[in-house]
Design an enzyme around this catalytic site. Structure first.
Site, PDB file in Angstrom:
ATOM      1  N   HIS A 186     -29.214 -13.505   0.911  1.00 14.07           N
ATOM      2  CA  HIS A 186     -28.341 -14.569   1.515  1.00 14.07           C
ATOM      3  C   HIS A 186     -27.606 -15.097   0.455  1.00 14.07           C
ATOM      4  O   HIS A 186     -27.797 -14.983  -0.655  1.00 14.07           O
ATOM      5  CB  HIS A 186     -28.960 -15.497   2.175  1.00 14.07           C
ATOM      6  CG  HIS A 186     -29.718 -14.998   3.567  1.00 14.07           C
ATOM      7  ND1 HIS A 186     -30.393 -15.622   4.334  1.00 14.07           N
ATOM      8  CD2 HIS A 186     -29.752 -13.964   4.237  1.00 14.07           C
ATOM      9  CE1 HIS A 186     -30.951 -15.175   5.462  1.00 14.07           C
ATOM     10  NE2 HIS A 186     -30.420 -13.906   5.270  1.00 14.07           N
ATOM     11  N   GLU A 205     -26.973 -18.286  -0.458  1.00 17.97           N
ATOM     12  CA  GLU A 205     -27.934 -19.258  -1.072  1.00 17.97           C
ATOM     13  C   GLU A 205     -28.831 -18.619  -1.838  1.00 17.97           C
ATOM     14  O   GLU A 205     -28.846 -19.320  -3.093  1.00 17.97           O
ATOM     15  CB  GLU A 205     -28.830 -19.920  -0.065  1.00 17.97           C
ATOM     16  CG  GLU A 205     -27.798 -20.684   1.138  1.00 17.97           C
ATOM     17  CD  GLU A 205     -27.909 -19.946   2.336  1.00 17.97           C
ATOM     18  OE1 GLU A 205     -27.902 -20.430   3.456  1.00 17.97           O
ATOM     19  OE2 GLU A 205     -27.752 -18.499   2.100  1.00 17.97           O
ATOM     20  N   CYS A 216     -31.270 -20.371   6.199  1.00 16.85           N
ATOM     21  CA  CYS A 216     -32.400 -19.890   7.026  1.00 16.85           C
ATOM     22  C   CYS A 216     -33.755 -20.501   6.330  1.00 16.85           C
ATOM     23  O   CYS A 216     -33.668 -21.356   5.269  1.00 16.85           O
ATOM     24  CB  CYS A 216     -32.641 -18.655   7.038  1.00 16.85           C
ATOM     25  SG  CYS A 216     -32.948 -17.546   5.252  1.00 16.85           S
ATOM     26  N   CYS A 273     -34.396 -19.390   2.565  1.00 19.11           N
ATOM     27  CA  CYS A 273     -33.374 -19.982   1.764  1.00 19.11           C
ATOM     28  C   CYS A 273     -33.621 -21.425   1.714  1.00 19.11           C
ATOM     29  O   CYS A 273     -33.754 -22.094   0.397  1.00 19.11           O
ATOM     30  CB  CYS A 273     -32.141 -19.865   2.198  1.00 19.11           C
ATOM     31  SG  CYS A 273     -31.321 -18.145   2.181  1.00 19.11           S
TER      32      CYS A 273
END
Length: 151
Positions: A78, A80, A106, A109
């Site tokens: 991801h 992040e 999410c 993260c």
């Protein structure tokens, strides 16, 4: 000419960062900022040196995995995660920073954000992951939905 606010400026940059994404499902950008300085950027996609999903196909699509579930069933990272990893790789202290992201983080993260000491998350779109919101609510992390305007 009217200059953008800091939040507008940084959120616009997250959109530019997202254009580097190699994900077939969703392009996400993230930046870490401290004292109005960009510390690191990240976009979602496969790790360096790994074949892109545009060539292999999307594992999540093939397996019909809904958004927000089974995060481990993906070849990519991801945005992040990539921003946090980039900061670590270059020895940049991100404690007390703000994460700007095009999408709500999410749960995976979120756990990284909590332990990295990030104190504020500004995101633009929601994400189907109730546990992430519940975990952030237990912390002192400020979570703001960005609507393009200044508070």
């Amino acid at each position: 000419m009217e200059r953008p606010s800091w939040d507008q400026y940084f959120m616009q940059i997250t959109h530019l960062v997202a254009t580097r994404s190699s994900c077939l499902r969703r392009q996400v950008g993230a930046i870490l900022v401290k004292q109005k300085n960009i510390l690191a950027t990240g976009y979602n996609g496969v790790p360096s040196g790994i074949t892109h999903c545009s060539e292999t196909g999307c594992l999540r699509e093939q397996m019909k995995v809904p958004s927000g579930e089974r995060h481990e069933l993906c070849r990519g990272l991801h945005a992040e995660q990539n921003a946090i990893i980039q900061a670590a790789r270059h020895g940049v202290n991100i404690e007390s920073s703000t994460l700007y992201c095009t999408t709500m983080p999410c749960v995976i993260c979120t756990k990284m954000i909590i332990n990295a000491g990030i104190t504020k998350v500004i995101y633009e779109q929601g994400y189907a992951d109730r546990l992430a919101a519940e975990m952030i609510a237990e912390t002192g992390i400020e979570l703001l939905l960005y609507n393009g305007e200044e508070p």
